[in-house]
Design an enzyme around this catalytic site. Sequence first.
Site, PDB file in Angstrom:
ATOM      1  N   HIS A   1     -92.253 -20.913 -21.169  1.00  0.00           N
ATOM      2  CA  HIS A   1     -91.543 -19.652 -21.390  1.00  0.00           C
ATOM      3  C   HIS A   1     -91.672 -19.141 -22.834  1.00  0.00           C
ATOM      4  CE1 HIS A   1     -90.167 -20.679 -17.528  1.00  0.00           C
ATOM      5  NE2 HIS A   1     -89.079 -21.349 -17.854  1.00  0.00           N
TER       6      HIS A   1
ATOM      7  N   ASP B   1     -94.779 -18.401 -14.188  1.00  0.00           N
ATOM      8  CA  ASP B   1     -93.846 -18.617 -15.285  1.00  0.00           C
ATOM      9  C   ASP B   1     -92.844 -17.484 -15.116  1.00  0.00           C
ATOM     10  OD1 ASP B   1     -92.436 -18.393 -17.656  1.00  0.00           O
ATOM     11  OD2 ASP B   1     -94.094 -19.123 -18.866  1.00  0.00           O
ATOM     12  N   HIS B   2     -91.644 -17.807 -14.636  1.00  0.00           N
ATOM     13  CA  HIS B   2     -90.775 -16.701 -14.218  1.00  0.00           C
ATOM     14  C   HIS B   2     -90.369 -15.795 -15.380  1.00  0.00           C
ATOM     15  CE1 HIS B   2     -87.404 -19.342 -15.406  1.00  0.00           C
ATOM     16  NE2 HIS B   2     -86.656 -18.264 -15.433  1.00  0.00           N
TER      17      HIS B   2
HETATM   18  C1  BG6 Z   1     -86.425 -23.111 -16.179  1.00  0.00           C
HETATM   19  C2  BG6 Z   1     -86.070 -24.411 -16.831  1.00  0.00           C
HETATM   20  O1  BG6 Z   1     -87.811 -22.948 -16.107  1.00  0.00           O
HETATM   21  O2  BG6 Z   1     -85.870 -22.044 -16.943  1.00  0.00           O
HETATM   22  C3  BG6 Z   1     -84.574 -24.574 -16.955  1.00  0.00           C
HETATM   23  O3  BG6 Z   1     -86.599 -25.477 -16.053  1.00  0.00           O
HETATM   24  C4  BG6 Z   1     -83.968 -23.366 -17.642  1.00  0.00           C
HETATM   25  O4  BG6 Z   1     -84.231 -25.773 -17.638  1.00  0.00           O
HETATM   26  C5  BG6 Z   1     -84.457 -22.067 -17.012  1.00  0.00           C
HETATM   27  O5  BG6 Z   1     -82.558 -23.470 -17.516  1.00  0.00           O
HETATM   28  C6  BG6 Z   1     -84.032 -20.876 -17.829  1.00  0.00           C
HETATM   29  O6  BG6 Z   1     -84.351 -19.713 -17.123  1.00  0.00           O
HETATM   30  P1  BG6 Z   1     -83.520 -18.384 -17.321  1.00  0.00           P
HETATM   31  O7  BG6 Z   1     -84.225 -17.380 -16.470  1.00  0.00           O
HETATM   32  O8  BG6 Z   1     -82.125 -18.680 -16.866  1.00  0.00           O
HETATM   33  O9  BG6 Z   1     -83.575 -18.077 -18.785  1.00  0.00           O
END
Ligand code: BG6
Length: 508
Positions: free
Chosen positions: A252, A189-190
Site C-alpha cells: 500500500h 492492492d486495494h
Molecule cells: C490490509 C492489511 O491490506 O490493509 C491490514 O492487511 C490493514 O492489516 C488494511 O488493516 C488497511 O486497509 P484500509 O483500507 O482500512 O486502510
Amino acid sequence: MSNAEKNRAAPPVVIVIFGAAGDLTKRKLIPALFNLASKQLLPERIAMVGTDRIDMDSESYRDTLSREIGDYVGKGFSREMWDANVKRAYYLKGDFLDADSYVRLKEFLQQVDREQETTGNYLFYLATPPSFFGEIATRLGTVGLAEESGDRWRRIIIEKPFGRDLDSARSLNRVLHESFQEHQIYRIDHYLGKETVQNIMTYRFGNGTIEPIWNHRYIDHVQITVAETLGVEDRAGYYEESGALRDMVANHLMAVLSIIAMEPSNSFDADAIRDEQTKVLKAIQPFGPEQVLTDAVRGQYGEGVLKDGRHLHAYRDEPGVAGDSPVETFAALKLKLDTWRWAGVPFYLRTGKRMSKRCTEVVIQYRHAPNMIFSKSRLKRVDIEPNRLFLRLQPDEGISMEFNAKVPGTGLDISPVRMDFDYDDYFEESTIASGYETLIYDCICGDATLFKRADNIEVCWELLQPILDVWGALPARSFPNYPACSSGPSQADELLARDGRKWLTLGP
Ligand code: BG6
C-alpha cells in the site's frame, strides 16, 4: 474509458471465488459485488461461484450470505435488490489441493454457463491464504481453465500478500506464468482502488498549475502516513508471519509513493502507467545494512489506555501472539530517489497499528520563499511555516493547502491558514467504497491499470529485502517501544528530527 462506456462493454462472466467461506469474501467481496449490482455496473449475464472446503450447497450458501450481507453493506443496502441478485450465486464444495475438485469445478462452471448464459469467461478470485496461490493457479491450468480462445477470456486475481520476500515473490510469479500469461494476472492492492488514491493522479496530471511545481525546486520533502487505530484483531496467525513492513509498506505505501513520484505517462494505457510507476520505484536508493540502521525504524505497540479509560493490550498479549514476538507493528522509512525530479527530496513513510488516530495522508512540504521580504520586521524565516499540501486519503477525504496569511491588525503577524476541499461537499457519490468495487469492475472490463505487474512487485521486494534481512538477523531489543494509542516510537520522530523536520500528521 468512462464508466458508462465500460459498462456497455462489460462482457458476461462467472466470478469464481476461492475461499468463499472466508472473511475477505463476506466482508469485502460480496458487498463489493452487491454495490456494483446496485449501481447497475455489472453485466447482465453474470454469476458467482464460491468454492471452499466447508460442506454446503448453493441453497445454503445463498442463505448464509443473505443472513450476513446487511451487516457488511451498511446504509446503501436494499433487501429487494439483494433478493433479485442472490440467485446468481452458487457454491461448490472443493479442496484447493485436490485434483478432482478442479475437474468438478470445470463441469460445474459449464453448467452455470448454460443456466446464466455466461459464455465461458471466467474470473478466478483467490481470496485464500497465500500458501494456496501457486497451487490453485497450477491446477486451474492443468484442467484447461486458464486457456483463452477467441473472445473468451480467463483472468485471475491474486490477493496480497504477494510473496513474503524477494525470492518467494519471484517464484510465485514463475509459477503463475506457467499457467497464465501476464495479461491474465491481476495482482490486487486495494489501495489502488481507493478513489482518493486514484485522485492523486487526476490532481497531478489534470491540473495545469500543480505539475510545474511538483519537483525538487519547490518541494522540500514528502511524508506518507498510514496510521490505524486497530490492533492485530483476530489475525495474529497471519500477522506474526508478516509484520508492518510486509503487510503495509511492501504494497500500500509503495503504491501511494509510486503515484506521488511517477513521471506523467504518455497515455492512460495500463502498461504506460505501470512502466512509469516501476521506473520510479527502481530509482529509490537501495538500502545497505548501514542505512537500515539509520533510515529504517521499527516499533511494536505496548499496552495503552483509550480516552474513555478502556485498557488496550500490548501486541505480545494479544491472542495468538508469542510472548516474546519480534514482529513489528510499526515501520518508518526515509527514502531517497535518484531522479532528476526528486534529487535531494527525502520521502518519509510510516505506518502503524494502534496509533492515536486512523489517518492515511500524504503531506507535501514546499520550500520557503526564496527571499524573505519581511526580514526588516521582527519576523524571521524560521518563524514562518512553509506551505504544505495535505492529500487526505482517509477517513476524512479531501485536499487541503496550508499557506501563510497576515493576521489582521496594525502589526505584521503571519499565521498559516488552510484552504480545504472535502469530497462530501462536491460529490454525491459516496467515497467510502472499499476500493474492491473499482478493482473487480476493472478486471471484468480487462483494465489492468490499477493492478500490479510482476516487475513492480519484485522491485518493491528488492528494495525491502535488506531491511527484512537486517531486522531478521537483529531482533529488536526495545520492543514494545510505543504505547497503544500513540503516534509511534520516538525513534520515528528522531528520523525526521535529524534532518530538522517533524511529522505533520497525528500530533505529538
Ligand atoms: C490490509 C492489511 O491490506 O490493509 C491490514 O492487511 C490493514 O492489516 C488494511 O488493516 C488497511 O486497509 P484500509 O483500507 O482500512 O486502510
